[in-house]
Write an enzyme that holds these catalytic residues in place. Structure first.
Site, PDB file in Angstrom:
ATOM      1  N   CYS A   9     -40.907  34.701 -83.927  1.00 13.85           N
ATOM      2  CA  CYS A   9     -40.076  33.593 -83.463  1.00 13.85           C
ATOM      3  C   CYS A   9     -40.708  32.968 -82.232  1.00 13.85           C
ATOM      4  CB  CYS A   9     -38.685  34.094 -83.100  1.00 13.85           C
ATOM      5  SG  CYS A   9     -37.806  34.786 -84.503  1.00 13.85           S
ATOM      6  N   GLY A  35     -42.414  30.213 -86.518  1.00 10.75           N
ATOM      7  CA  GLY A  35     -41.244  30.346 -87.383  1.00 10.75           C
ATOM      8  C   GLY A  35     -40.731  29.007 -87.846  1.00 10.75           C
ATOM      9  N   ASN A 111     -37.206  36.556 -79.320  1.00  8.41           N
ATOM     10  CA  ASN A 111     -38.403  36.772 -80.128  1.00  8.41           C
ATOM     11  C   ASN A 111     -38.706  38.270 -80.080  1.00  8.41           C
ATOM     12  OD1 ASN A 111     -41.936  36.369 -79.379  1.00  8.41           O
ATOM     13  ND2 ASN A 111     -40.988  36.895 -81.307  1.00  8.41           N
ATOM     14  N   GLY A 112     -38.709  38.920 -81.242  1.00 10.40           N
ATOM     15  CA  GLY A 112     -39.022  40.344 -81.280  1.00 10.40           C
ATOM     16  C   GLY A 112     -38.109  41.071 -82.235  1.00 10.40           C
ATOM     17  N   CYS A 248     -49.388  43.120 -78.070  1.00 13.96           N
ATOM     18  CA  CYS A 248     -49.690  43.040 -79.507  1.00 13.96           C
ATOM     19  C   CYS A 248     -51.011  42.293 -79.717  1.00 13.96           C
ATOM     20  CB  CYS A 248     -48.573  42.304 -80.236  1.00 13.96           C
ATOM     21  SG  CYS A 248     -48.967  41.981 -81.951  1.00 13.96           S
ATOM     22  N   TYR A 254     -54.075  36.542 -84.787  1.00 15.29           N
ATOM     23  CA  TYR A 254     -53.479  35.745 -85.858  1.00 15.29           C
ATOM     24  C   TYR A 254     -52.287  34.874 -85.463  1.00 15.29           C
ATOM     25  CZ  TYR A 254     -50.356  35.001 -89.867  1.00 15.29           C
ATOM     26  OH  TYR A 254     -49.504  34.459 -90.765  1.00 15.29           O
ATOM     27  N   SER A 295     -56.378  30.557 -88.866  1.00 16.66           N
ATOM     28  CA  SER A 295     -56.591  31.597 -87.859  1.00 16.66           C
ATOM     29  C   SER A 295     -57.963  32.256 -87.955  1.00 16.66           C
ATOM     30  CB  SER A 295     -55.479  32.642 -87.915  1.00 16.66           C
ATOM     31  OG  SER A 295     -55.205  32.992 -89.240  1.00 16.66           O
ATOM     32  N   ASP A 357     -62.220  35.908 -92.438  1.00 17.19           N
ATOM     33  CA  ASP A 357     -60.752  35.843 -92.431  1.00 17.19           C
ATOM     34  C   ASP A 357     -60.257  36.657 -91.236  1.00 17.19           C
ATOM     35  OD1 ASP A 357     -58.195  35.216 -93.178  1.00 17.19           O
ATOM     36  OD2 ASP A 357     -58.317  36.093 -95.180  1.00 17.19           O
ATOM     37  N   ASP A 358     -59.047  36.347 -90.766  1.00 16.41           N
ATOM     38  CA  ASP A 358     -58.557  37.085 -89.590  1.00 16.41           C
ATOM     39  C   ASP A 358     -58.217  38.532 -89.934  1.00 16.41           C
ATOM     40  OD1 ASP A 358     -55.398  37.161 -90.052  1.00 16.41           O
ATOM     41  OD2 ASP A 358     -56.125  35.195 -90.631  1.00 16.41           O
ATOM     42  N   CYS A 445     -51.329  47.392 -77.950  1.00 17.67           N
ATOM     43  CA  CYS A 445     -50.835  48.139 -79.098  1.00 17.67           C
ATOM     44  C   CYS A 445     -51.900  48.035 -80.195  1.00 17.67           C
ATOM     45  CB  CYS A 445     -49.526  47.546 -79.607  1.00 17.67           C
ATOM     46  SG  CYS A 445     -48.985  48.360 -81.127  1.00 17.67           S
ATOM     47  N   CYS A 448     -51.192  49.081 -85.765  1.00 18.87           N
ATOM     48  CA  CYS A 448     -51.524  48.592 -87.115  1.00 18.87           C
ATOM     49  C   CYS A 448     -52.741  49.304 -87.682  1.00 18.87           C
ATOM     50  CB  CYS A 448     -51.929  47.129 -87.062  1.00 18.87           C
ATOM     51  SG  CYS A 448     -50.602  45.998 -86.930  1.00 18.87           S
TER      52      CYS A 448
HETATM   53  S1  SF4 Z   1     -48.317  47.383 -84.646  1.00 18.67           S
HETATM   54 FE1  SF4 Z   1     -49.746  45.665 -84.919  1.00 18.67          FE
HETATM   55  S2  SF4 Z   1     -48.480  43.785 -85.136  1.00 18.67           S
HETATM   56 FE2  SF4 Z   1     -47.216  45.446 -84.216  1.00 18.67          FE
HETATM   57  S3  SF4 Z   1     -47.362  45.204 -81.943  1.00 18.67           S
HETATM   58 FE3  SF4 Z   1     -48.913  46.690 -82.615  1.00 18.67          FE
HETATM   59  S4  SF4 Z   1     -50.745  45.394 -82.932  1.00 18.67           S
HETATM   60 FE4  SF4 Z   1     -48.982  44.025 -82.958  1.00 18.67          FE
END
Ligand code: SF4
Length: 481
Positions: A9, A35, A111-112, A248, A254, A295, A357-358, A445, A448
């Site tokens: 968002c 969004g 947002n979140g 993030c 992206y 992206s 690609d991203d 973070c 992923c």
């Molecule tokens: S898990 Fe991936 S998408 Fe989620 S905050 Fe961490 S880096 Fe970002």
């Protein structure tokens, strides 16, 4: 952008400007990439808050800005564009939310994703609270209204300490706007100032560029910013330095717009850097570097610069095909995808191409693109992803597939390459990605890619429980409140 994963968002707020509502409208336009399911603006004359929300992108909800914006015209405003991560895509979930409690009105834009929302909701419902939406955001209003919270010396700081997850928030009370960012700072939130001296808060700085505002600084993790008649002031609801940030990295890879600046650097420059690094890690002899727009474009430029191979646009994205395009059958869906991402046959025919690609999420969308390039006559296809293989799902406000749906979850590199029908495949390493980032490595973070969730996710599954609140309501008409 890859359609395997969705944006989140966007929020925008401005205090003390005669054109606050019009500026919010343009601010939301520039945040539209975050969004397009619903949009809304709440504004206040210092006494009474009113709001207007509706389903669809900003243009659909507010038209060209005449009429609706005039009715909303007030010197302070907050706005929201939504992609639903929790709570269905329905008008009842469109934001800003507006409610009345013992201290007056409050509007909220978020947002979140609050990973403890459904637990809190269960608690409140057990005591008879009635909820109007299925969104995790609404629980914040109930927390604000709770009498034992209202009586605290700093009720908002007290309430924020009850929330778990990722959140960048804007609150509007009749006399002020307050902005808050979660203690991990997962998603960006920035402060700007217009040439006339009004303070602005937005998810991304691209919204400042749109209205001629100057970027001042980012809202710090765990910080509350107040905009009122005294100007701007700051306080913290979590002692600074006690929690390591979890920025993030996907925002930079992206989600965000290229002209935005956050986590200490510009998005476009960051993407170029990871493209260069990708060329160092995965070189290949080829004729041309092409991006998967939008992206992947900056990373492809970086790859081309580093490899000294020419850059060209072999794929063209149509920005006129809406993301909510409803194709009645498979054939129509395939045509819609081809319209959205068209191949420039003359650019790729007979060439050995490197496609940047991203990221690669499920792999099915990517395979479709690779097939289209092959059908257009590409001799060799060397696919390069500007982030590592995505192996773990996400819980903090981005709609990613489940672990089982992620192509890199249980396949070898060769298996993925074969599935995608490309000649070679190369992913940027996590070390390479982190080396390109400006902040210390442990401030990001990376869940992923390595499954190391900094915000505990044991209760995150409860986010999905929110859907059990899904009411059988039809989309209500857009309306003033
Ligand atoms: S898990 Fe991936 S998408 Fe989620 S905050 Fe961490 S880096 Fe970002």
């Amino acid at each position: 952008m890859c359609s395997d994963k969705k944006e989140e968002c966007g929020i925008f707020g401005i205090y003390g400007d005669p054109d606050a509502v019009q500026k919010t409208y343009f601010g939301l336009f520039s945040l539209q990439h975050r969004g397009q399911e619903s949009a809304g603006i709440a504004s206040c004359d210092g006494q009474y808050i009113q709001r207007y929300t509706g389903m669809g992108p900003v243009r659909k909800v507010f038209g060209d800005g005449d009429g609706i914006l005039e009715k909303l015209a007030n010197p302070m405003a907050i706005g929201h564009v939504r992609y639903s991560t929790t709570g269905a895509s329905k008008a009842l979930n469109s934001q800003p939310f507006l409610s009345e409690y013992s201290r007056g009105q409050v509007a909220v834009a978020h947002n979140g994703n609050l990973i403890n929302a459904s637990l809190l909701r269960d608690e409140y419902e057990a005591y008879g609270s009635i909820f109007k939406s299925t969104s995790d955001t609404e629980i914040i209003i109930h927390l604000i209204a709770k009498p034992s919270h209202v009586s605290k010396p700093d009720p908002l700081a007290h309430v924020l300490n009850h929330l778990q997850g990722a959140y960048s928030l804007l609150f509007m009370f009749s006399d002020r706007i307050e902005a808050a960012r979660d203690p991990y700072g997962v998603h960006p939130l920035a402060i700007g100032k217009t040439p006339e001296g009004a303070f602005v808060i937005a998810s991304e700085t691209c919204a400042f560029d749109a209205i001629g505002a100057e970027f001042i600084r980012e809202v710090e993790p765990g910080e509350i910013i107040t905009l009122d008649k005294h100007g701007m002031s700051s306080r913290f609801f979590v002692k600074p330095g006690t929690i390591k940030p979890a920025y993030c990295l996907f925002e930079h890879i992206y989600f965000a717009k290229q002209n935005s600046f956050f986590f200490g650097e510009n998005v476009h420059e960051f993407r170029k850097k990871i493209g260069k690094r990708l060329a160092v890690e995965h070189p290949v002899d080829a004729d041309l570097v092409i991006p998967v727009p939008d992206s992947g474009t900056a990373a492809a430029i970086g790859y081309s610069e580093q490899s000294k191979l020419p850059f060209d646009m072999g794929l063209i994205r149509s920005h006129y095909v809406g993301r909510t395009f409803l194709a009645p059958d498979q054939k129509a869906r395939e045509m819609a995808v081809k319209v959205k991402l068209a191949v420039v046959k003359e650019a790729v025919k007979g060439k050995r191409i490197i496609v940047v690609d991203d990221s690669i999420v499920r792999g099915t969308t990517t395979r479709g693109k690779m097939r289209a390039l092959r059908e257009a006559g590409a001799k060799e296809i060397h696919l390069r992803a500007s982030c590592p293989p995505i192996k773990f799902p996400f819980f903090y406000g981005v709609d990613f597939p489940t672990k089982e749906e992620l192509i890199a979850n249980n396949r070898t590199l060769d298996q993925i390459r074969d599935f995608l029908e490309v000649d070679t495949l190369g992913y940027l390493s996590l070390e390479g990605l982190l080396e390109c980032a400006k902040c210390p490595n442990d401030h990001y973070c990376t869940a992923c890619w390595n499954g190391k969730y900094k915000i505990p996710v044991d209760i995150a599954l409860n986010k999905f429980a929110m859907e059990h609140y899904q009411m059988q309501l039809f989309n209500e008409p857009t309306e003033y409140e």
